[in-house]
Write a protein that holds these residues in place. Structure first.
Motif, PDB file in Angstrom:
ATOM      1  N   TRP A  35       0.692  -2.866   4.366  1.00 19.20           N
ATOM      2  CA  TRP A  35       1.011  -4.920   4.922  1.00 19.20           C
ATOM      3  C   TRP A  35       0.148  -5.818   4.874  1.00 19.20           C
ATOM      4  O   TRP A  35      -1.030  -6.207   4.618  1.00 19.20           O
ATOM      5  CB  TRP A  35       1.379  -4.704   6.661  1.00 19.20           C
ATOM      6  N   TYR A  36       1.611  -6.855   3.887  1.00 20.76           N
ATOM      7  CA  TYR A  36       1.137  -7.774   3.215  1.00 20.76           C
ATOM      8  C   TYR A  36       1.464  -8.814   4.484  1.00 20.76           C
ATOM      9  O   TYR A  36       2.694  -9.013   4.456  1.00 20.76           O
ATOM     10  CB  TYR A  36       1.775  -8.170   1.612  1.00 20.76           C
ATOM     11  N   LYS A  37       1.034 -10.274   3.400  1.00 23.55           N
ATOM     12  CA  LYS A  37       0.781 -11.277   5.195  1.00 23.55           C
ATOM     13  C   LYS A  37       1.623 -12.532   3.966  1.00 23.55           C
ATOM     14  O   LYS A  37       0.588 -12.490   3.049  1.00 23.55           O
ATOM     15  CB  LYS A  37       0.329 -11.995   5.390  1.00 23.55           C
ATOM     16  N   LYS A  38       2.507 -13.313   3.944  1.00 23.47           N
ATOM     17  CA  LYS A  38       2.321 -15.058   2.986  1.00 23.47           C
ATOM     18  C   LYS A  38       2.410 -15.635   3.592  1.00 23.47           C
ATOM     19  O   LYS A  38       4.087 -16.149   4.401  1.00 23.47           O
ATOM     20  CB  LYS A  38       4.047 -14.134   2.525  1.00 23.47           C
ATOM     21  N   PRO A  44       1.241 -13.168  -1.511  1.00 21.51           N
ATOM     22  CA  PRO A  44       1.045 -12.002  -0.874  1.00 21.51           C
ATOM     23  C   PRO A  44      -0.686 -12.108  -1.084  1.00 21.51           C
ATOM     24  O   PRO A  44      -0.823 -12.262  -2.075  1.00 21.51           O
ATOM     25  CB  PRO A  44       2.279 -11.161  -0.928  1.00 21.51           C
ATOM     26  N   THR A  45      -0.935 -11.560   0.408  1.00 22.69           N
ATOM     27  CA  THR A  45      -2.634 -11.389   0.770  1.00 22.69           C
ATOM     28  C   THR A  45      -2.396 -10.062   1.495  1.00 22.69           C
ATOM     29  O   THR A  45      -1.841 -10.082   2.639  1.00 22.69           O
ATOM     30  CB  THR A  45      -3.308 -12.565   1.618  1.00 22.69           C
ATOM     31  N   PHE A  46      -3.314  -9.077   1.059  1.00 24.48           N
ATOM     32  CA  PHE A  46      -3.125  -7.887   1.722  1.00 24.48           C
ATOM     33  C   PHE A  46      -3.502  -7.957   3.275  1.00 24.48           C
ATOM     34  O   PHE A  46      -4.038  -8.573   3.951  1.00 24.48           O
ATOM     35  CB  PHE A  46      -4.296  -6.952   1.553  1.00 24.48           C
ATOM     36  N   SER A  49      -3.264  -1.428   5.688  1.00 18.55           N
ATOM     37  CA  SER A  49      -3.528  -0.336   5.006  1.00 18.55           C
ATOM     38  C   SER A  49      -3.359   0.730   5.919  1.00 18.55           C
ATOM     39  O   SER A  49      -4.184   0.793   6.769  1.00 18.55           O
ATOM     40  CB  SER A  49      -3.086  -0.420   3.731  1.00 18.55           C
ATOM     41  N   TYR A  88       6.014 -11.077   7.242  1.00 23.38           N
ATOM     42  CA  TYR A  88       4.973 -10.039   6.669  1.00 23.38           C
ATOM     43  C   TYR A  88       6.244  -8.733   5.697  1.00 23.38           C
ATOM     44  O   TYR A  88       7.025  -8.966   6.135  1.00 23.38           O
ATOM     45  CB  TYR A  88       5.013  -9.907   7.608  1.00 23.38           C
TER      46      TYR A  88
ATOM     47  N   GLU B  99      -6.030  -2.091  -3.153  1.00 25.19           N
ATOM     48  CA  GLU B  99      -4.207  -2.806  -2.745  1.00 25.19           C
ATOM     49  C   GLU B  99      -4.709  -3.716  -4.003  1.00 25.19           C
ATOM     50  O   GLU B  99      -5.452  -4.284  -4.736  1.00 25.19           O
ATOM     51  CB  GLU B  99      -5.244  -3.646  -1.323  1.00 25.19           C
TER      52      GLU B  99
END
Lengths: 114, 111
Positions: A35-38, A44-46, A49, A88, B99
């Motif tokens: 999952w990434y958040k933006k 996007p940032t990690f 997982s 997300y 990642e």
């Protein structure tokens, strides 16, 4: 052919409540999910997982669940905070021999109301 | 702590013009990627590279070219810009199993 799908374009929750973001995939060869958040105007940032050999991974307020038989994963945020408001993306990796590339879903925009 | 750096951040092109989006990373990652993000479409992989001298097509490679002469740099070339290439472009890098780390993005408009 959308291999990774996020069917909810947006989600609105109240501060302090649980946010649940969902993701479905079609390729059973995916071995790793992220999952990434933006935030706007940022990359996007990690976030978190999970390997395909697990069914749950926790990191603080964030938990990812994986249901391989249903080809479904979800991200739970408890409790939700206004700073969690972002888009997300779920992503899946096709395997080490696939160059580590990720296939992304369309994204879900989360809005956490104070 | 630069991470992944993309330039330019914004660019307006006319149809048929060419340009190169630059990407460099200082984490000594072998893997590098170019994605584009269109509204409601998520991130689509354009090209990727598993190491210097090696590149491969992603989901949407048409209209683009890449090269990887060094570990650090992975430029993306648009030869004949078209309105369909209006998008936000993200470069990313990763270690072999880790990642992806993304740059801040380059917003390209083709008029």
């Amino acid at each position: 052919d959308q291999q990774v799908k996020q069917n909810s374009p947006s989600l609105s929750v109240q501060e302090g409540r649980i946010s649940i973001l969902n993701c479905d995939y079609t390729n059973s060869m995916f071995d790793y999910f992220l999952w990434y958040k933006k935030y706007p105007a940022e990359g996007p940032t990690f976030l978190i997982s999970i390997s395909s050999i697990k069914d749950k991974n926790e990191d603080g307020r964030f938990t990812v669940f994986l249901n391989k038989s249903a080809k479904h994963l979800s991200l739970h945020i408890v409790p939700s905070q206004p700073g969690d408001s972002a888009v997300y993306f779920c992503a899946a990796r096709g395997g080490y021999n696939q160059g580590g590339k990720l296939i992304f879903g369309q994204g879900t925009e989360l809005s956490v109301k104070p | 702590n630069a991470g992944v750096t993309q330039t330019p951040k914004f660019r307006i092109l006319k149809i048929g013009q060419s340009m190169t989006l630059q990407c460099t990373q200082d984490m000594n990652h072998n893997y590098m990627y170019w994605y584009r993000q269109d509204p409601g479409m998520g991130l689509k992989l354009i090209y990727y590279s598993v190491g210097a001298g090696i590149t491969d097509k992603g989901e949407v490679p048409n209209g683009y070219n890449v090269s990887r002469s060094t570990t650090e740099d992975f430029p993306l070339r648009l030869e004949l810009a078209a309105p369909s290439q209006t998008s936000v472009y993200f470069c990313a890098s990763s270690s072999s199993t880790g990642e992806l780390f993304f740059g801040e993005g380059s917003r390209l408009t083709v008029l």
